[in-house]
Enzyme design. Sequence first.
Site, PDB file in Angstrom:
ATOM      1  N   GLU A  12       0.134 -50.115  39.009  1.00 14.96           N
ATOM      2  CA  GLU A  12       0.375 -49.914  37.194  1.00 14.96           C
ATOM      3  C   GLU A  12       1.706 -49.499  36.932  1.00 14.96           C
ATOM      4  OE1 GLU A  12      -4.610 -49.546  36.389  1.00 14.96           O
ATOM      5  OE2 GLU A  12      -3.450 -47.702  36.626  1.00 14.96           O
ATOM      6  N   HIS A  63      -4.197 -43.414  32.989  1.00 19.84           N
ATOM      7  CA  HIS A  63      -5.340 -43.709  32.051  1.00 19.84           C
ATOM      8  C   HIS A  63      -6.756 -43.665  32.664  1.00 19.84           C
ATOM      9  CE1 HIS A  63      -4.392 -48.035  33.441  1.00 19.84           C
ATOM     10  NE2 HIS A  63      -5.251 -47.742  34.220  1.00 19.84           N
ATOM     11  N   HIS A 115      -8.551 -54.008  32.019  1.00 18.87           N
ATOM     12  CA  HIS A 115      -9.218 -54.124  33.510  1.00 18.87           C
ATOM     13  C   HIS A 115     -10.397 -55.139  33.598  1.00 18.87           C
ATOM     14  CE1 HIS A 115      -7.322 -50.535  33.304  1.00 18.87           C
ATOM     15  NE2 HIS A 115      -7.098 -50.245  34.617  1.00 18.87           N
ATOM     16  N   HIS A 171      -2.766 -44.236  43.249  1.00 14.16           N
ATOM     17  CA  HIS A 171      -3.969 -44.244  43.459  1.00 14.16           C
ATOM     18  C   HIS A 171      -4.441 -45.675  44.126  1.00 14.16           C
ATOM     19  CE1 HIS A 171      -3.959 -46.102  39.362  1.00 14.16           C
ATOM     20  NE2 HIS A 171      -5.259 -46.157  39.589  1.00 14.16           N
TER      21      HIS A 171
END
Length: 284
Positions: free
Chosen positions: A240, A12, A59, A193
């Site tokens: 995630e 995303h 977030h 990431h």
Amino acid sequence: MAEIVGGIGTSHVPAVGAAIDHAKQSDPYWAPYFEKIEPARRWMAETRPDVCVVVYNDHASAFSLEVIPTFAIGVAARFDPADEGYGPRPVPAVTGHPELAWHLAETLILDEFDLTIVNEMTVDHGLTVPLSVMYGQPDAWPCRVIPLCVNVVQYPAPTGRRCFRLGQAIRRAVAAWPGPERVAVFGTGGMSHQLQGERAGLINVDFDLAFLDRLVEDPEAQAEVDHETYLREAGSEGIELVMWLVMRGALDTTVREVHRATHVPTSNTHNGLLVLENVEGRDR
Ligand code: DHB
Ligand code: FE
């Protein structure tokens, strides 16, 4: 009876949303990524699910460190895009499905998954970017959306196993809904990431490809992978990926892999996209 037609796993990355919003898809940096996702968009246009259950993490947009639900479900009729610092993305508001969302809340809580019920919230890039990845830029999103938030921002996140079991419970809950809806489940975020610290920019293609293989073929084994492994191998935000296990748990044991794409670079993230289809009747 409602049915789950398929599942989508996708990163995303906010920059992907910005590339779409600012018409940069044909720029040399972005064109290779957008070419790779085209078959997934075609599948979505052909399959046309009525409802998308989008499993994502907020977030610190709708929630903050004041309130951190491990799992939360949005039961509102409408969710506006969040202002993430540069104003809300210029994307349509998300239309909810309060009746089905309340059914999921009731069924899942009675099935011992204690979801927080959210009557009002905005939705950030964790939810809007996956919709843009699959639908591009329509005037209105062509499906109703049930947001399902998972805390992966503040330790401790739920385990991969818990996420997989939640997906299995979602599958049972959808099967128990008397309406005719055809439902797709999104698992979003990842792949490897890390956005901060010494290892910022970490990408681990080998880990991510093995994750995809096991997610498709042996999700029970992938569900056993612990947090430390995600952290070490996929970076601090690689956790995630546990949300993809919710999606996988909601599907048949054997699925058809419709499309897989991975790409670097898109910002700091190894960008992954996976489309899985339920193979009707195979193991029901
Ligand atoms: C990036 C990826 C994310 O998952 C996120 O939430 C924010 C930024 C990135 O790659 O830039
Ligand atoms: Fe993220």
